[in-house]
Design a protein around this motif. Sequence first.
Motif, mmCIF file in Angstrom:
data_model
loop_
_atom_site.group_PDB
_atom_site.id
_atom_site.type_symbol
_atom_site.label_atom_id
_atom_site.label_comp_id
_atom_site.label_asym_id
_atom_site.label_seq_id
_atom_site.Cartn_x
_atom_site.Cartn_y
_atom_site.Cartn_z
ATOM 1 N N ILE A 50 -23.984 -41.177 23.187
ATOM 2 C CA ILE A 50 -23.539 -40.166 21.893
ATOM 3 C C ILE A 50 -23.665 -40.781 20.825
ATOM 4 O O ILE A 50 -23.033 -41.797 20.443
ATOM 5 N N ILE A 51 -24.266 -40.051 19.919
ATOM 6 C CA ILE A 51 -24.473 -40.227 18.604
ATOM 7 C C ILE A 51 -24.259 -39.209 17.795
ATOM 8 O O ILE A 51 -24.668 -37.998 17.811
ATOM 9 N N ALA A 52 -23.412 -39.282 16.599
ATOM 10 C CA ALA A 52 -22.981 -38.388 15.701
ATOM 11 C C ALA A 52 -23.468 -38.832 14.398
ATOM 12 O O ALA A 52 -23.036 -39.944 13.999
ATOM 13 N N SER A 53 -24.300 -37.948 13.680
ATOM 14 C CA SER A 53 -24.761 -38.547 12.341
ATOM 15 C C SER A 53 -24.993 -37.222 11.369
ATOM 16 O O SER A 53 -25.489 -36.007 11.732
ATOM 17 N N GLU A 54 -24.505 -37.451 10.091
ATOM 18 C CA GLU A 54 -24.553 -36.452 9.226
ATOM 19 C C GLU A 54 -24.913 -36.884 7.875
ATOM 20 O O GLU A 54 -24.504 -37.805 7.353
ATOM 21 N N HIS A 55 -25.882 -36.373 7.363
ATOM 22 C CA HIS A 55 -26.640 -36.533 5.907
ATOM 23 C C HIS A 55 -26.357 -35.380 5.207
ATOM 24 O O HIS A 55 -26.999 -34.436 4.808
ATOM 25 N N ASN A 56 -24.958 -35.166 4.996
ATOM 26 C CA ASN A 56 -24.743 -34.265 4.213
ATOM 27 C C ASN A 56 -25.245 -33.935 2.818
ATOM 28 O O ASN A 56 -25.424 -32.914 2.197
ATOM 29 N N VAL A 62 -26.884 -37.876 24.219
ATOM 30 C CA VAL A 62 -26.523 -36.586 23.562
ATOM 31 C C VAL A 62 -26.242 -36.792 21.699
ATOM 32 O O VAL A 62 -25.514 -37.756 21.457
ATOM 33 N N GLY A 63 -27.089 -36.140 21.106
ATOM 34 C CA GLY A 63 -26.916 -36.347 19.507
ATOM 35 C C GLY A 63 -26.067 -35.157 19.218
ATOM 36 O O GLY A 63 -25.801 -33.938 19.618
ATOM 37 N N ALA A 64 -25.254 -35.161 17.976
ATOM 38 C CA ALA A 64 -24.380 -34.237 17.527
ATOM 39 C C ALA A 64 -24.445 -34.408 16.001
ATOM 40 O O ALA A 64 -24.461 -35.337 15.165
#
Length: 314
Positions: A134-140, A75-77
């Motif tokens: 689970i992976i949470a990744s943000e390239h804001n 599950v990606g977030a």
Amino acid sequence: MFINAIASYLPEQIITNAYFEELNGLTDDWIIERTGIRERRKASAEENTHTMAIQAVDKLTANLPYDLSGIDLIVGATYTPHDCIFTLAHAVQHHINVGEIPVVTISSACSSLLNAVEIVQGYFALNKATKALIIASEHNTAYNNEDDTKAGHLWGDGAVALSISKERTSEADWEIKDVLTGGAANVGKASVSVTLKPLDRGIIMPFGKDVFINACTYMPKASLQVLERNGLTISDIKYIAPHQANLRISKNVAGTLGVSEDVMLSNIQYLGNTGCAGCAITLDENKGKFEKGDKIIVTVFGGGYSYGAMLVEI
């Protein structure tokens, strides 16, 4: 459910407040007073939401008590996708080369991590999976408008990976005792307070005060709801890992809950707002000081308005 391992990745480039003072006149003191942020990380031109997630997964592998081939759910977030079709979760699946398993990516603003945990909980309950990634990744910074003096200085990049199993795999596992999420899109200025329109101007926050008020309402409210339904009080909690949006929000939540600010785990001062990855990154950063039996609340709030809380026991 049990967290078997956790690992995070941060880009090397550091952007200090001096950058924004030169860009648009926002001084270091002004930014710190309003947000607590002194610096933040920025992905390089070669990095993106997918590559940062893969870096976090590679770091996770070193501490995983089983082989990645045992993963049967990913599950990606994220709300800052690199690709809206070949999604974050699918990029990770390609990297670990585990096929024919459920793979999904969720976006619910800065609450996406806890929504991902609930998705895993559902798959486990239906006996459709036993070991999840689970992976949470943000390239804001890929979406951010740095010229925006209201929100352009808030954002940082980063990723975190967690392995979660239905049953305990070792004595070192952390137990997820409970998780809840909710939406409050019917209150305040939820529909316009924080928006990210890729074909428009990127991330903007024209109604920061409304975000602040509702974050300070829903984060402690969700935390207390989780405690109540588990027969606990706030005095039973050793640490709180809040969404890393604004240091003033964390301090306000601490005051509402009646806990010392020392209880609040924080990295926004040097990472900025790393979106749905932020609270889990701070768990990874502080895991060395957690002791067996410690109870931790993770509480989140995002644009939209999304919110949630999770109770973890070390």
